[in-house]
Design an enzyme around this catalytic site. Structure first.
Site, PDB file in Angstrom:
ATOM      1  N   HIS A   1     -12.265   9.973  -1.107  1.00 60.06           N
ATOM      2  CA  HIS A   1     -12.934   9.046  -2.017  1.00 60.06           C
ATOM      3  C   HIS A   1     -13.782   9.785  -3.049  1.00 60.06           C
ATOM      4  O   HIS A   1     -14.438   9.151  -3.869  1.00 60.06           O
ATOM      5  CB  HIS A   1     -13.806   8.064  -1.224  1.00 60.06           C
ATOM      6  CG  HIS A   1     -13.029   7.254  -0.239  1.00 60.06           C
ATOM      7  ND1 HIS A   1     -12.966   7.562   1.098  1.00 60.06           N
ATOM      8  CD2 HIS A   1     -12.248   6.161  -0.406  1.00 60.06           C
ATOM      9  CE1 HIS A   1     -12.193   6.686   1.725  1.00 60.06           C
ATOM     10  NE2 HIS A   1     -11.744   5.823   0.832  1.00 60.06           N
TER      11      HIS A   1
ATOM     12  N   LEU B   1       0.838  -1.188   0.000  1.00 62.72           N
ATOM     13  CA  LEU B   1       0.000   0.000   0.000  1.00 62.72           C
ATOM     14  C   LEU B   1       0.883   1.253   0.000  1.00 62.72           C
ATOM     15  O   LEU B   1       1.149   1.852   1.039  1.00 62.72           O
ATOM     16  CB  LEU B   1      -0.927  -0.013   1.225  1.00 62.72           C
ATOM     17  CG  LEU B   1      -2.140   0.912   1.208  1.00 62.72           C
ATOM     18  CD1 LEU B   1      -3.267   0.342   2.049  1.00 62.72           C
ATOM     19  CD2 LEU B   1      -1.777   2.302   1.722  1.00 62.72           C
TER      20      LEU B   1
END
Length: 785
Positions: A572, A499
């Site tokens: 997001h 990540l």
């Protein structure tokens, strides 16, 4: 009584217990001398305005031994103080002449000869000419052609680095990944697949053929940097990725070389910090040496390089060096360093150390060493005088020529060939890959389903294509866009990464250089911003600063933009693309409809393969699973997948817009993209009920903007409403309006854009984002004028 030092054989060790021979020590001394005189020449040129770069290598000349410890075919990404490494590798490329006298030259003859070494070629002049051409910005400089001073040369397998503050380290990890992957798959199923489909894969092979990546299977990567760079986030990402990969069993053959002079311009590295930090990196073997001691540096570097080559695992070589002559240019060290400290560094001068080594070995007298120093100095000065008069870049067209070459005809032909192969010889493989459920037979698909099918077709068409990122393999992507790809094509071509977006892009950059066609995924647009320099400073500059000798073809998939229902927050729902549009040469695609997504993705893949293009494929999250356009259940946002037979006819060239006509009249032109297309079509339907006809232009490509299409459609009505879901400041709309002005548009124009704000959580997002009502009202206001 003084006992004379015994004369050592040039073929034997230069001192007891060393592996460095006398002959090799003499060669490396020449490289060190060349580097030092290049530093002096750069300052001489600058003194009368003809030199433009004075960051020198003085004190770091021990890196010549690193060049000698690795092979001339090992790709190298170099620190800006790696002048001696460059000179040593140039010497490695010079052939020794054949004949009975080729190996009979005495060491003292080599030291007294004013030009060249080893009797063959002229490595001093060659290295000096390459570097000095960069310093004076000559168009004949071998890698950047006057665009920047870098250590780079495709013939020497030295990959140019545009920044040495660690931004090249993630790429080095990616190159190591590519080398090892190519080695492991050279005789595997992928190779057999390529051989079996040779009639189709001419352009697919060009990914490797034009990348200049012809490294041997057992090559290792050499990547050098300074001690201050150890603290940079990009360095941390690279070390962590290399160690993470090693921990998981994925081999990364990279030798990181830290040239530690204890200073970052004027800021000291705390005593012991660099050694503590580097020696504690998990999964990375640590070696250290006195970089001012040529023998020790060579011996330890040879040990480190051999270890990396044998085990295919990463290692760090930590060299203790000094910095002489300041950071760069007119930097006055006495302003921030005690005189005694500077004097101590002078006492460790690697040139003095090597000269003492040679004299003590009886390979030359002090007088011969001094004569050699002077001879190399005059030779470098002569080259400096020669390059002064060479031409400089003198036109914008010449400067940008290698930035982002475009061969649209060849791209179109590649897409057509892909369709012909998939419909003909490759039909069986395609049917097997899709499990006999071909996407064109599945009925209308969503945007996400279409991208998934297009990725699968791309994997079939380009054996070098690899899909990777966070959650893309086992999970199939957060939104299911890559679902099933790993099962179809295997874990070596579709895999999950750690990540870290910097590392994801760094793997892609190195993989592209290594002949692969990487398609990395950045999970959300907001996560790209902490890694964007890998695109701006590294990916987009590679062809520019190498005149096309190196390429890093890449298609970066990014889920982004706003309007997600039930999943909010600006991480997001990020609507900022300004940094992407500001990168010269980068292609930015935004498909809004399923029937555009597949051909646009095919264009990006073909352009990457053919031209080495760096593409960002920005996918509107809110439209991934959208089915309806005007009314619930109408399924008008779905579209059938175009089969291979239609790929040529359905080709979407980069930089071409799409136009929708709504209503019978032509009253207004709405220019938009992404989520704005669906909202504008819905608004246009409402306007049509009021008797207002609308042209809706889907830009599709935000870089390059389809300016010709914009101007044509704007002029058709004379009234333009720009609908921009990004922000008013720095948004796409600014570019559209500027493009109209530059093109000579004389009609009226109005802009509807999102507010300069981050996207808040929940229903509050509607207060800052463009809405259908705002589009409708904007159109009415424009018509009222």
């Amino acid at each position: 009584m003084v006992v004379p030092t015994p004369v050592r054989s040039a073929d034997g060790p230069v001192r007891d217990g060393a592996t460095l021979t006398g002959a090799r020590a003499l060669e490396l001394f020449d490289a060190q001398l060349t580097s030092r005189h290049l530093d002096l020449a750069a300052r001489w040129l600058r003194s009368f305005g003809e030199g433009f770069y004075t960051i020198g290598s003085a004190g770091h000349e021990g890196n010549a031994a690193v060049a000698a410890a690795v092979r001339a075919t090992d790709p190298a990404l170099l620190h800006y103080r790696s002048g001696a490494f460059y000179a040593a590798r140039t010497a490695q490329a010079v052939a020794v002449p054949s004949g009975s006298d080729a190996g009979n030259e005495r060491p003292e003859d080599a030291l007294s000869r004013p030009e060249g070494v080893a009797g063959g070629g002229d490595p001093i002049a060659n290295a000096a000419r390459d570097v000095l051409r960069g310093i004076v910005a000559s168009v004949q400089e071998p890698i950047a052609g006057g665009r920047h001073k870098v250590f780079g040369n495709a013939a020497l397998d030295i990959i140019p680095t545009t920044s040495t503050i660690a931004s090249h380290l993630p790429r080095a990890v990616g190159v190591g990944f590519a080398i090892e992957r190519q080695r492991r798959t050279a005789a595997g199923p992928a190779a057999r697949h390529r051989a079996g489909n040779s009639s189709r894969l001419t352009d697919a092979r060009s990914v490797a053929a034009e990348s200049r990546a012809n490294w041997p299977a057992d090559a290792i990567v050499v990547c050098s940097f300074g001690d201050a760079s150890v603290n940079h986030a990009s360095a941390t990402a690279a070390f962590n990725t290399a160690g993470w990969c090693d921990h998981t069993g994925l081999r990364i053959p990279v030798l990181f070389v830290c040239e530690d002079n204890g200073l970052g311009i004027s800021v000291r590295s705390p005593d012991g910090w660099v050694a503590a930090a580097l020696s504690a990196k998990p999964g990375i073997r640590y070696f250290s040496a006195d970089g001012c001691d040529l023998t020790q540096t060579y011996d330890v570097a040879s040990e480190a390089a051999t270890w990396v080559r044998r085990h295919r695992r990463p290692a760090i070589l930590h060299l203790s060096t000094v910095r002489l002559m300041g950071h760069a240019g007119a930097d006055a060290e006495v302003a921030y360093r005690p005189v005694g400290e500077v004097q101590r560094d002078l006492g460790r001068d690697p040139l003095i150390g090597t000269a003492r080594l040679i004299v003590e070995a009886g390979l030359a007298t002090p007088e011969q060493v001094i004569a050699r120093y002077d001879a190399v100095g005059w030779q470098v000065r002569k080259v400096a005088e020669e390059v002064l008069g060479e031409a400089k870049l003198s036109s914008a067209a010449d400067i940008v020529a290698p930035l982002a070459p475009r061969r649209p005809v060849r791209v179109s032909r590649t897409v057509a060939e892909a369709g012909a192969w998939a419909a003909g010889p490759g039909a069986g493989a395609r049917s097997a890959a899709f499990g006999d459920k071909l996407p064109e037979q599945a009925g209308p698909l969503t945007l996400a389903q279409t991208i998934n099918a297009a990725l699968a077709d791309g994997m079939l068409d380009y054996p070098a294509m690899t899909v990777f990122g966070e959650d893309v393999a086992a999970k199939g992507g957060v939104y299911g866009v890559t679902k099933g790809l790993r099962d179809r094509f295997g874990a070596s071509r579709v895999f999950d990464t750690l990540l870290d977006e910097t590392s994801v892009l760094g793997l892609g950059l190195g993989a592209g250089l290594g002949g692969m066609l990487p398609v990395p995924e950045i999970q959300y647009l907001a996560y790209l911003h902490n890694a964007e320099d890998q695109l701006r400073g590294e990916a987009a500059t590679m062809q520019f600063f190498s005149k096309g000798a190196y390429r890093n073809p890449m298609v970066v998939r990014v889920a982004g933009l706003a309007y997600q229902e039930g999943f909010g927050g600006h991480f997001h729902n990020d609507n900022s693309v300004a940094v992407l549009r500001d990168v010269p040469g980068l292609v930015l695609a935004v498909p809004s409809r399923p029937d555009d997504a597949a051909p646009m993705l095919r264009s990006c893949l073909a352009s990457a393969a053919v031209d080495g293009t760096v593409c960002v494929f920005l996918e509107p999250i809110a439209l991934y699973h959208t089915r309806d356009l005007y009314a619930e259940g109408d399924d008008e946002w779905l579209a059938p997948y175009l089969g291979p037979g239609g790929w040529a006819g359905g080709h979407v060239p980069i930089g071409r817009a799409r136009v929708y006509g709504v209503g019978s009249a032509e009253d207004i032109t709405i220019i938009t993209f992404g989520n704005g297309v669906r909202m504008s079509l819905r608004a246009a339907s409402r306007l049509a009920q009021e008797g207002i006809g609308t042209r809706v232009v889907d830009l599709r490509w935000l870089a390059p903007l389809p300016v010709a299409d914009i101007f044509r459609e704007a002029s058709a009505t004379g009234r333009v409403l720009v609908v921009d879901e990004t922000r008013r400041s720095g948004g796409v709309g600014e570019g559209v309006v500027a493009g109209l002005v530059d093109a000579g548009y004389v009609g009226v124009v109005r802009r509807v854009a999102s507010i300069d704000s981050f996207v808040p959580l929940g229903p509050a997002a509607r207060e800052v984002l463009v809405s259908e009502d705002a589009i409708t009202q904007g159109a009415r206001t424009l018509l009222a004028r």
